[in-house]
Design an enzyme around this catalytic site. Structure first.
Site, short mmCIF file in Angstrom:
data_model
loop_
_atom_site.label_atom_id
_atom_site.label_comp_id
_atom_site.label_asym_id
_atom_site.label_seq_id
_atom_site.Cartn_x
_atom_site.Cartn_y
_atom_site.Cartn_z
N CYS A 380 31.11 -46.53 -33.42
CA CYS A 380 30.09 -45.92 -32.58
C CYS A 380 30.35 -46.35 -31.14
CB CYS A 380 28.68 -46.29 -33.03
SG CYS A 380 28.27 -48.04 -32.93
N HIS A 548 20.18 -49.11 -29.52
CA HIS A 548 20.73 -50.33 -28.92
C HIS A 548 21.44 -49.94 -27.64
CE1 HIS A 548 24.65 -49.03 -30.48
NE2 HIS A 548 24.02 -48.80 -31.62
#
Length: 625
Positions: A380, A548
């Site tokens: 990611c 995040h």
């Protein structure tokens, strides 16, 4: 040209899809309370024109403006479309859904350009004054433009389109639209066609006639059902045959038509079946003068029938049945005579087409044989939360069959050179290809619940070498530790339950603020979390999102921490509902043990449901021990 058309269609549908609930509410009020409705009530029926004339255009314009210019763009879009509505005479004019699709993004673009021009030039202490007056003044200007130009122009365009459709209907030629509808659906233009074209025309027809055949053209679940039934009975590939019954339920009752697209891609000639099936159904609907009262979304049999006038429900059911039978009869011999490719290959093709529809054209690379794959990397943007969860879940799933397989996670720009397969989201595929030119790419939408992960599992376990299964599992330093929850990483103060639904960015900011208040991150980390979401969604599947910061925000992390925000009614993450929002800040691999525990919990449906609904913080803490 095709990519541009797909991106344009996706942009149009993105303005409508978040507001489908409002369309359904309007459709139910229409179906229930108008004079010919299920329970006629003149007073309640009077709500319907206000929703059609004002609410729906304003929601679409707000969403389109927000897509381009953020919250300020949304407000600008709502102001601007009021000019269009007034310009065509309000209740006396045509519904301004198409006008909203123009004015919303335009107004968002105007305020975005203004904000960019003012960036760094805003006098100290005048920020609020300038921000408020800029929206007010520019909103007034674009509303005036809408009143004199856009509203009348879009009204004329809609009148021409409606007249053209009426000519086709009278000439009995509307069934030929299926020749374009079914292939376009497989190219992921279904929502754009249904909501961007058919819905505005259908609303105009329903305003006069009380119903419209336009709502029935794309949403009919019959053509896809026929294809899936044919595969369930006649497919030669065992994986394909066993998967079709589940796909039938999702398609027919859930209304997720995308589920049958891979079955078409498996053997493109099969596209003939839904085309002819839909032609027959539309012909039947045309001769019987059928129509729906409002848009059917999603295209499930439940929504389809709920939008049908009560006197025509038997005819509506018969039309769906005609489409199903004809599609099944045509698809069956094609499937029986064709070896075709596997569902796994078709899902890879579908992932590539999805990426293409977003303007991403990346070669996924040659599919690797299972016995040659030693390392799979889930990647990611930051390599912190989404990929870690995905890697943990897949590692647990595959370890019994492939103990020799290493499954790790990392950031997309740091995929190791010995990676055999990289699992990435579509918008990161370009970066993944540059980082790992040697790897096969598996392109997904989310890391927990994606058909292509099922395909990867089949790829890795279909032909497993016996010696590989017997090999001892050797943990490497790259493997995520299977540790229990850490009380210092997740604390009682970091758990909030029973929260009311908010915008996804508000939820992300709330998680970041809590991380900051508990001393895990600096305040600047919150903006990095928002930036991360704007790049690629942090929705994981199964009702879980893990926002995040971006990779370059790791320096703003003071210590490893995780917070949990529970939204029982769900937060909208681009059409998906997240009841659990885990905010994450990690140093090194300290947080991976807790992520592994989260992954373990969400694989148990009962524990996952408990986590989504309980208000007992002690109960939640006990689950993570």
């Amino acid at each position: 040209m095709k990519n541009g058309l797909q991106r344009f269609g996706k942009f149009l549908s993105a303005m409508v899809m978040p507001n489908i609930g409002a369309f359904i509410a309007w459709g139910f009020i229409t179906a229930l309370f108008i004079a010919d409705g299920w329970i006629p009530n003149a007073k309640l029926a009077s709500i319907q024109p206000y929703m059609l004339t004002f609410l729906l255009p304003m929601l679409i314009a707000y969403t389109g403006g927000k897509q381009v210019g953020g919250d300020r763009g949304g407000v600008m879009g709502a102001i601007a479309v009021m000019g269009c509505i007034a310009g065509v005479g309000g209740f006396d004019g045509q519904p301004m859904l198409m006008g909203a699709m123009v004015m919303g993004p335009f107004a968002g673009w105007v305020i975005k350009k203004f904000d960019k021009a003012m960036d760094g030039h805003m006098p100290a202490g005048f920020e609020m004054l300038i921000n408020n007056f800029s929206v007010g003044i520019l909103g007034m200007i674009v509303a005036i433009i809408g009143y004199f130009i856009i509203g009348p122009f879009m009204s004329a365009v809609l009148a021409v389109l409606t007249a053209g459709v009426n000519v086709l209907v009278k000439a009995k030629l509307i069934p030929l639209a299926a020749i374009f509808i079914e292939p376009a659906k497989v190219l992921f233009l279904n929502n754009a066609i249904n909501h961007g074209i058919f819905t505005p025309i259908g609303i105009e027809q329903a305003k006069e006639a009380g119903k419209s055949i336009m709502y029935m053209l794309e949403a009919n679940p019959g053509p896809g059902l026929g294809v899936l039934l044919a595969y369930a009975i006649f497919a030669k590939d065992k994986v394909t045959k066993s998967s079709a019954p589940g796909a039938i339920i999702i398609h027919f009752f859930g209304g997720i038509h995308e589920i049958y697209f891979p079955y078409i891609l498996m053997n493109p000639v099969v596209i003939i079946a839904p085309i002819v099936g839909n032609i027959c159904a539309i012909t039947f609907f045309t001769f019987t003068k059928c129509g729906l009262i409002g848009p059917s979304s999603p295209g499930s049999i439940i929504a389809y029938l709920s939008m049908s006038p009560k006197s025509q429900i038997p005819l509506t059911i018969l039309g769906v049945l005609i489409a199903t039978v004809v599609s099944f009869l045509i698809a069956s011999p094609i499937i029986r005579m064709s070896d075709g490719k596997s569902l796994e290959d078709a899902q890879d093709d579908m992932a590539a087409k999805k990426a293409e529809s977003k303007g991403i054209t990346v070669d996924p690379g040659e599919k690797k044989d299972a016995d040659k794959v030693k390392k799979i990397v889930f990647a990611c943007d930051a390599g912190m939360g989404s990929s870690a969860m995905g890697a943990t879940k897949f590692r647990n799933r595959v370890k019994a069959q492939r103990p020799d397989l290493t499954v790790i996670n990392t950031s997309v720009d740091n995929i190791p050179a010995d990676c055999d397969i990289a699992v990435v989201q579509a918008v990161l595929a370009d970066r993944a290809r540059k980082s790992a030119p040697q790897a096969q790419l598996v392109i997904i939408n989310n890391f927990l619940q994606d058909p292509n992960l099922d395909g990867l599992y089949e790829q890795m376990t279909a032909k497993v070498d016996a010696s590989a299964q017997a090999a001892a599992t050797v943990e490497t330093k790259e493997e995520a530790p299977v540790a229990s929850g850490n009380a210092k990483i997740l604390v009682e103060e970091g758990i909030k339950t029973g929260l009311k639904p908010v915008d996804k960015f508000e939820a992300i900011k709330a998680a970041g603020k809590l991380l900051n208040e508990l001393g895990y991150v600096e305040e600047g980390y919150i903006d990095a979390m928002v930036k991360r979401e704007q790049t690629v969604t942090t929705y994981m599947g199964l009702g879980v999102a893990i926002p995040h910061g971006t990779g370059d925000a790791k320096k703003k992390v003071q210590k490893t921490g995780i917070v949990m925000l529970q939204y029982p009614e769900g937060v909208d993450f681009d059409g998906e509902k997240a009841q659990l929002v885990f905010g994450i800040a990690g140093i090194g691999n300290e947080h991976l043990g807790l992520l592994a525990k989260i992954s373990e919990i969400i694989e148990d449906p009962e524990r996952l449901e408990q986590l989504k609904t309980t208000e007992n913080v002690d109960e939640i803490m006990e689950m993570f021990k």
